[in-house]
Write a protein that holds these residues in place. Structure first.
Motif, short mmCIF file in Angstrom:
data_model
loop_
_atom_site.label_atom_id
_atom_site.label_comp_id
_atom_site.label_asym_id
_atom_site.label_seq_id
_atom_site.Cartn_x
_atom_site.Cartn_y
_atom_site.Cartn_z
N LYS A 21 1.36 9.19 -10.68
CA LYS A 21 0.21 8.87 -11.55
C LYS A 21 -0.06 7.37 -11.58
N LEU A 22 -0.04 6.77 -10.38
CA LEU A 22 -0.35 5.35 -10.24
C LEU A 22 -1.85 5.19 -10.12
N GLN A 23 -2.35 4.03 -10.53
CA GLN A 23 -3.78 3.81 -10.53
C GLN A 23 -4.28 3.13 -9.27
N GLY A 24 -3.39 2.69 -8.39
CA GLY A 24 -3.81 2.09 -7.15
C GLY A 24 -2.67 1.37 -6.46
N SER A 25 -2.98 0.82 -5.29
CA SER A 25 -1.99 0.04 -4.56
C SER A 25 -2.71 -1.04 -3.76
N VAL A 26 -1.96 -2.09 -3.45
CA VAL A 26 -2.50 -3.24 -2.71
C VAL A 26 -1.50 -3.64 -1.63
N GLU A 27 -1.99 -4.41 -0.65
CA GLU A 27 -1.14 -4.91 0.42
C GLU A 27 0.04 -5.68 -0.16
N ALA A 28 1.10 -5.79 0.62
CA ALA A 28 2.32 -6.47 0.16
C ALA A 28 2.05 -7.93 -0.21
N ARG A 29 1.31 -8.64 0.59
CA ARG A 29 1.03 -10.06 0.33
C ARG A 29 -0.41 -10.20 -0.18
N PHE A 30 -0.72 -9.50 -1.26
CA PHE A 30 -2.07 -9.51 -1.82
C PHE A 30 -2.40 -10.87 -2.43
N THR A 31 -3.68 -11.13 -2.53
CA THR A 31 -4.15 -12.34 -3.21
C THR A 31 -4.79 -11.93 -4.52
N ALA A 32 -4.95 -12.90 -5.39
CA ALA A 32 -5.63 -12.62 -6.66
C ALA A 32 -7.03 -12.09 -6.40
N ARG A 33 -7.70 -12.68 -5.45
CA ARG A 33 -9.06 -12.26 -5.11
C ARG A 33 -9.10 -10.78 -4.70
N GLU A 34 -8.06 -10.31 -4.01
CA GLU A 34 -8.02 -8.91 -3.58
C GLU A 34 -7.70 -7.95 -4.71
N VAL A 35 -6.87 -8.37 -5.65
CA VAL A 35 -6.42 -7.44 -6.70
C VAL A 35 -7.33 -7.44 -7.93
N GLY A 86 -8.25 4.62 -6.93
CA GLY A 86 -7.90 3.25 -7.26
C GLY A 86 -7.25 2.50 -6.13
N ARG A 87 -7.23 3.07 -4.95
CA ARG A 87 -6.58 2.41 -3.83
C ARG A 87 -7.40 1.24 -3.34
N SER A 88 -6.72 0.14 -3.08
CA SER A 88 -7.39 -1.07 -2.62
C SER A 88 -6.72 -1.53 -1.34
N LEU A 124 0.84 -1.19 0.00
CA LEU A 124 0.00 0.00 0.00
C LEU A 124 0.88 1.25 0.00
N THR A 125 0.51 2.19 -0.82
CA THR A 125 1.32 3.38 -1.05
C THR A 125 0.50 4.61 -0.68
N PRO A 126 1.10 5.58 0.01
CA PRO A 126 0.36 6.79 0.39
C PRO A 126 -0.21 7.53 -0.83
N ASP A 127 -1.37 8.15 -0.62
CA ASP A 127 -2.04 8.87 -1.70
C ASP A 127 -1.16 9.91 -2.39
N PRO A 128 -0.35 10.69 -1.65
CA PRO A 128 0.49 11.67 -2.35
C PRO A 128 1.48 11.01 -3.34
#
Length: 135
Positions: free
Chosen positions: A93-107, A132-134, A83-87
């Protein structure tokens, strides 16, 4: 035609497990890399619909990787992990971020949201990076 995803992650086993899980859906074709230069070489020859990049790669910072990707394919949508801070999302110009150990279901919902916001036949996005933050 499947959505093509360039996955750059420091852990090969994790990248392969995400690849397998996403490809089992029949909707995605994932190309995992642990070496940034190899990923860039691949991207030059094979434009992708989206990239997921590990911002904790030992060989380059996340912002350096994002700039390399954009130098190669200007409008490629990028999801950062962890996960990356909004600023930072906005600045790069990123479209979103996910947890470090994300799953396919989450992304998957984030990927689908990003792809849905593209104009047909282009890779340009109209989505606000902060929405786009998840996670």
């Amino acid at each position: 035609m499947p959505t093509t995803i360039l996955l750059i992650h420091r852990q090969l086993a994790f990248a392969v497990s995400v690849k397998q899980a996403l490809e089992r859906t029949g909707t995605f074709e994932v190309h995992p890399f642990t070496i940034v230069d190899s990923a860039i070489e691949y991207l030059i020859a094979h434009p992708q619909d989206l990239a997921i990049i590990d911002f904790e790669m030992p060989s380059a910072s996340g912002d350096e990787i994002a700039l390399l990707l954009r130098d190669t394919q200007a409008e490629i949508p990028i999801i950062a992990t962890p996960l990356t801070p909004d600023p930072v999302l906005t600045a790069l110009k990123l479209q979103g971020s996910v947890e470090a150990r994300f799953t396919a279901r989450e992304v998957i919902p984030l990927i689908e949201q990003i792809i849905a916001t593209r104009k047909p036949g282009t890779i340009a996005l109209s989505q606000d990076p902060e929405s786009g933050r998840s996670g």
